[in-house]
Design an enzyme around this catalytic site. Structure first.
Site, PDB file in Angstrom:
ATOM      1  N   TYR A  23       2.703   5.397  -3.673  1.00 54.46           N
ATOM      2  CA  TYR A  23       1.746   4.551  -2.966  1.00 54.46           C
ATOM      3  C   TYR A  23       0.399   5.263  -3.081  1.00 54.46           C
ATOM      4  CZ  TYR A  23      -0.605   2.187   0.939  1.00 54.46           C
ATOM      5  OH  TYR A  23      -1.500   1.492   1.715  1.00 54.46           O
ATOM      6  N   ASP A  80       2.244  -8.727   2.226  1.00 55.37           N
ATOM      7  CA  ASP A  80       1.070  -9.205   1.495  1.00 55.37           C
ATOM      8  C   ASP A  80       1.167  -8.859   0.009  1.00 55.37           C
ATOM      9  OD1 ASP A  80       0.773  -6.510   2.048  1.00 55.37           O
ATOM     10  OD2 ASP A  80      -1.267  -6.662   2.837  1.00 55.37           O
ATOM     11  N   ASP A  92       4.439  -3.322   3.454  1.00 52.17           N
ATOM     12  CA  ASP A  92       3.446  -3.436   4.529  1.00 52.17           C
ATOM     13  C   ASP A  92       4.101  -3.292   5.905  1.00 52.17           C
ATOM     14  OD1 ASP A  92       0.889  -3.743   5.598  1.00 52.17           O
ATOM     15  OD2 ASP A  92       1.089  -5.916   5.768  1.00 52.17           O
ATOM     16  N   ASP A 128       2.802   0.749  -5.745  1.00 50.11           N
ATOM     17  CA  ASP A 128       1.477   0.192  -5.498  1.00 50.11           C
ATOM     18  C   ASP A 128       0.469   1.231  -5.964  1.00 50.11           C
ATOM     19  OD1 ASP A 128      -0.915  -0.776  -4.559  1.00 50.11           O
ATOM     20  OD2 ASP A 128      -0.300  -0.923  -2.457  1.00 50.11           O
ATOM     21  N   ASN A 137      -2.687   0.639  -6.544  1.00 46.46           N
ATOM     22  CA  ASN A 137      -3.974   0.333  -5.919  1.00 46.46           C
ATOM     23  C   ASN A 137      -5.135   0.264  -6.904  1.00 46.46           C
ATOM     24  OD1 ASN A 137      -4.382  -0.479  -3.216  1.00 46.46           O
ATOM     25  ND2 ASN A 137      -3.534   1.461  -2.481  1.00 46.46           N
ATOM     26  N   GLU A 195       4.374   1.800   1.495  1.00 43.18           N
ATOM     27  CA  GLU A 195       3.724   1.454   2.765  1.00 43.18           C
ATOM     28  C   GLU A 195       4.786   1.079   3.808  1.00 43.18           C
ATOM     29  OE1 GLU A 195      -0.423  -0.584   4.307  1.00 43.18           O
ATOM     30  OE2 GLU A 195       0.433  -1.296   2.427  1.00 43.18           O
TER      31      GLU A 195
END
Length: 318
Positions: free
Chosen positions: A171, A308, A70, A210, A212, A96
């Protein structure tokens, strides 16, 4: 450049900046969550001791870590690099990163032991998306993107080939608040699946990052309240299932811990979600089935702070 705004805002292209809408709760449910947050209920996850041998007893020879940070600069300020130094992976994959290669923090470039570093970021979107791959060993070959122009503008994929496997860190695009990017996500899923299938036909594959999506109801705290939200729509879950089948790949964590609940890798910054463990499992290590005999452990480092998301770690005996 997309405006940063508050968490939960939508970037100019529709990519959602990390939200986790919760189902409405009764007062009884709220009290239950308070107890669970205090450690009095079953909702907290404890990472078990690392298993460093394969099913046949071979010792682990490779340790890979993956972390959605992040934003690299903020992550370093939050002591994320201290965790990396202590964990001491052979390969570190970051998502990210929100940082172009010419603006990488010096602390990262000088990281001991991980001297082979590869970065990908959007050419026209500063402070958005981006991935990195850092390795102790020099890969045989490194490439960027999935070979389709529509999907290679946002710095989302790095591929590194090693002697006995190919590593992909990704990502995956978020479907966005209001699902404004769901159609694009479905096109991405299809193209990414084709790309990975081609890679896996030549060499065993490790996919991390990630992705998602929370694949099953066990993979997020509030499944009923999130079925129409990004990361848990039927379309995204189906796309993930098709990825596992078509390539094919195995979810390393669920292979080892099929029924373990409350194991999450992402918590929104809002509503004290992390202290209550109201989270999602969005970060994965997926493996070619031929690598399963080499799988020692797949870890969720839920206590590691700095983002996060929390980091995940894979042990292989190759």
């Amino acid at each position: 450049m997309p405006k940063r705004g508050k968490k939960g805002a939508v970037a100019e292209d529709g990519d959602e900046l990390k939200t986790e809408p919760e189902a409405k709760k009764s007062k009884t449910a709220a009290k239950k969550n308070d107890k669970e947050a205090a450690g009095e209920g079953p909702a907290l996850y404890e990472d078990p001791p690392d298993q460093k041998t394969s099913p046949s007893g071979k010792p682990a020879t490779l340790k890979i870590c993956s972390w959605n940070v992040d934003g690299l600069r903020a992550w370093i300020k939050k002591k994320g690099l201290d965790w990396v130094k202590e964990e001491a992976p052979d390969i570190l994959c970051l998502q990210e990163t929100k940082c172009s290669e010419n603006k990488l923090p010096a602390e990262l470039q000088e990281l001991p032991g991980l001297s082979y570093q590869y970065w990908s970021a959007p050419x026209x979107k500063e402070g958005y998306s981006g991935v990195g791959l850092l390795s102790r060993q020099c890969p045989l070959k490194v490439s960027y993107g999935i070979g389709e122009e529509e999907h290679d503008q946002e710095g989302r994929v790095i591929v590194a080939e090693f002697d006995s496997f190919v590593l992909v860190t990704a990502y995956v695009p978020n479907a966005g608040r209001g699902l404004v990017r769901l159609e694009y996500r479905q096109r991405w899923d299809e193209a990414f699946r084709r790309f990975l299938k081609g890679l896996a036909s030549r060499k065993p594959l490790v996919l991390c990052g990630d992705l998602n999506v929370a694949h099953e109801e066990i993979d997020l705290r509030n499944p009923k309240g999130n079925k129409k939200n990004a990361g848990f729509t039927p379309q995204e879950r189906q796309g993930f299932g098709e990825l596992l089948q078509a390539v094919p790949l195995a979810d390393s964590f669920r292979h080892l811990y099929p029924n373990t609940p409350y194991a999450y890798t992402f918590w929104t910054y809002m509503m004290n979600a992390r202290s209550k463990n109201v989270g999602w499992r969005l970060d994965y290590f997926l493996l070619s089935h031929s690598l399963l005999p080499a799988l020692c452990d797949s870890k969720i480092r839920s206590k590691a702070l700095g983002s996060d998301h929390c980091p995940i770690t894979l042990y292989l005996a190759l």
